[in-house]
Motif scaffolding. Structure first.
Motif, short mmCIF file in Angstrom:
data_model
loop_
_atom_site.label_atom_id
_atom_site.label_comp_id
_atom_site.label_asym_id
_atom_site.label_seq_id
_atom_site.Cartn_x
_atom_site.Cartn_y
_atom_site.Cartn_z
N ASP A 26 2.52 -14.54 -4.60
CA ASP A 26 1.44 -14.97 -3.71
C ASP A 26 0.98 -13.84 -2.79
O ASP A 26 -0.07 -13.95 -2.15
CB ASP A 26 1.91 -16.15 -2.83
N ALA A 27 1.77 -12.79 -2.68
CA ALA A 27 1.46 -11.70 -1.75
C ALA A 27 0.30 -10.85 -2.25
O ALA A 27 0.02 -10.78 -3.45
CB ALA A 27 2.68 -10.82 -1.55
N ARG A 28 -0.38 -10.21 -1.31
CA ARG A 28 -1.44 -9.26 -1.67
C ARG A 28 -0.82 -8.12 -2.46
O ARG A 28 0.13 -7.48 -2.02
CB ARG A 28 -2.12 -8.71 -0.42
N PRO A 29 -1.36 -7.82 -3.65
CA PRO A 29 -0.80 -6.74 -4.47
C PRO A 29 -1.23 -5.37 -3.96
O PRO A 29 -2.16 -5.24 -3.15
CB PRO A 29 -1.39 -7.02 -5.85
N GLY A 30 -0.53 -4.36 -4.45
CA GLY A 30 -0.95 -2.99 -4.20
C GLY A 30 -0.54 -2.41 -2.86
O GLY A 30 -1.05 -1.36 -2.46
N THR A 31 0.38 -3.06 -2.16
CA THR A 31 0.79 -2.53 -0.86
C THR A 31 1.91 -1.50 -0.98
O THR A 31 2.19 -0.78 -0.02
CB THR A 31 1.27 -3.66 0.06
N GLY A 32 2.57 -1.49 -2.13
CA GLY A 32 3.70 -0.58 -2.30
C GLY A 32 4.95 -1.03 -1.57
O GLY A 32 5.90 -0.26 -1.41
#
Length: 263
Positions: free
Chosen positions: A221-227
């Motif tokens: 569910d988390a925003r992707p691409g944050t590393g």
């Protein structure tokens, strides 16, 4: 007095009580909600959430407890904050010793001040990450009627996995108030978050029963691409598309505040 660009539109003042004086940024009209920022600083995504609370008809108070206000954080900056002594500063208690952080006394005083200024049924309080459990300990202040624990990460260490960073007396006071005043407590986390063990939420569920509303999101569910592994529910890892699980969690928190403080 300079206002960081990320906090444009906020009024800044110094609030002093007990042993400390800290900057506080204020915006909006209506009953008060205190939003206590996460590690490593009062960054722009915390302000984005605060803006949405203010837009819903409440006065937001953003205390600055550590770090550079308005700065967009990096992993290196966050590590630097920790290495500079955030975990050993006298305002904070990070280990499993059955005590809350001393800075909570200052936050309780801020809640009294905010309620006197803004009125309403009471004050909302939300902590994030390092400060996540502060909202529970703040309930010894009668004006706090809407506590939210977002990814509460203290106490650190294996010994503290099933603990929250509040004293037995503070927990007992919160439990009594929740029942006597027909209040509820909210908590948010991503499942599998190493900083917010499942055991900690189980303790909250067992302690407060149906007075504790748990929102536990899936990692996907988390925003992707944050590393980064999913952790910051309302800021860094909030997938901001309408209808997303994290956006609905944000909307639920804001609705909770509105109902409890009388916005």
């Amino acid at each position: 007095m300079n206002i960081p660009e990320a906090l444009a539109g906020y009024e800044r003042h110094e609030f002093e009580d007990t042993r400390w004086i800290r900057p506080v940024y204020r915006k909006g009209q209506g009953p008060a909600v205190i939003i206590i920022h996460e590690m490593p600083n009062l960054h722009p995504l915390v302000v984005r959430f605060a803006d949405r609370v203010a837009a819903a008809g409440m006065t937001v108070y953003l205390p600055s407890l550590f770090g550079e206000d308005g700065r967009t954080p990096t992993k290196a900056y966050a590590m630097g904050q920790i290495l500079q002594g955030i975990c050993i500063r006298r305002e904070f208690n990070v280990w499993a010793n059955g005590r809350s952080s001393p800075i909570v006394d200052w936050l309780r005083a801020l809640a009294r001040h905010a309620h006197a200024e803004c009125g309403g049924k009471g004050v909302g309080a939300l902590g994030m990450c390092f400060t996540g459990g502060f909202a529970l300990a703040m309930m010894t202040e009668p004006s706090v009627v809407a506590p939210v624990l977002s990814q509460p990460s203290l106490p650190f260490g294996k010994k503290g996995r099933a603990m929250v960073d509040a004293s037995p007396a503070e927990i007992a006071c919160a439990k009594q108030r929740l029942e006597a005043e027909d209040l509820t407590l909210m908590g948010l986390r991503f499942k599998g978050d190493a900083f917010v063990p499942e055991e900690r939420f189980e303790t909250l569920k067992q302690t407060f029963g149906d007075r504790f509303e748990a929102i536990e999101l899936e990692p996907e569910d988390a925003r992707p691409g944050t590393g980064m592994a999913p952790h910051s529910v309302l800021t860094i890892h909030l997938a901001d598309e309408p209808g997303s699980a994290t956006r609905m969690a944000e909307e639920r928190v804001i609705a909770f505040f509105k109902q409890r403080v009388g916005a």
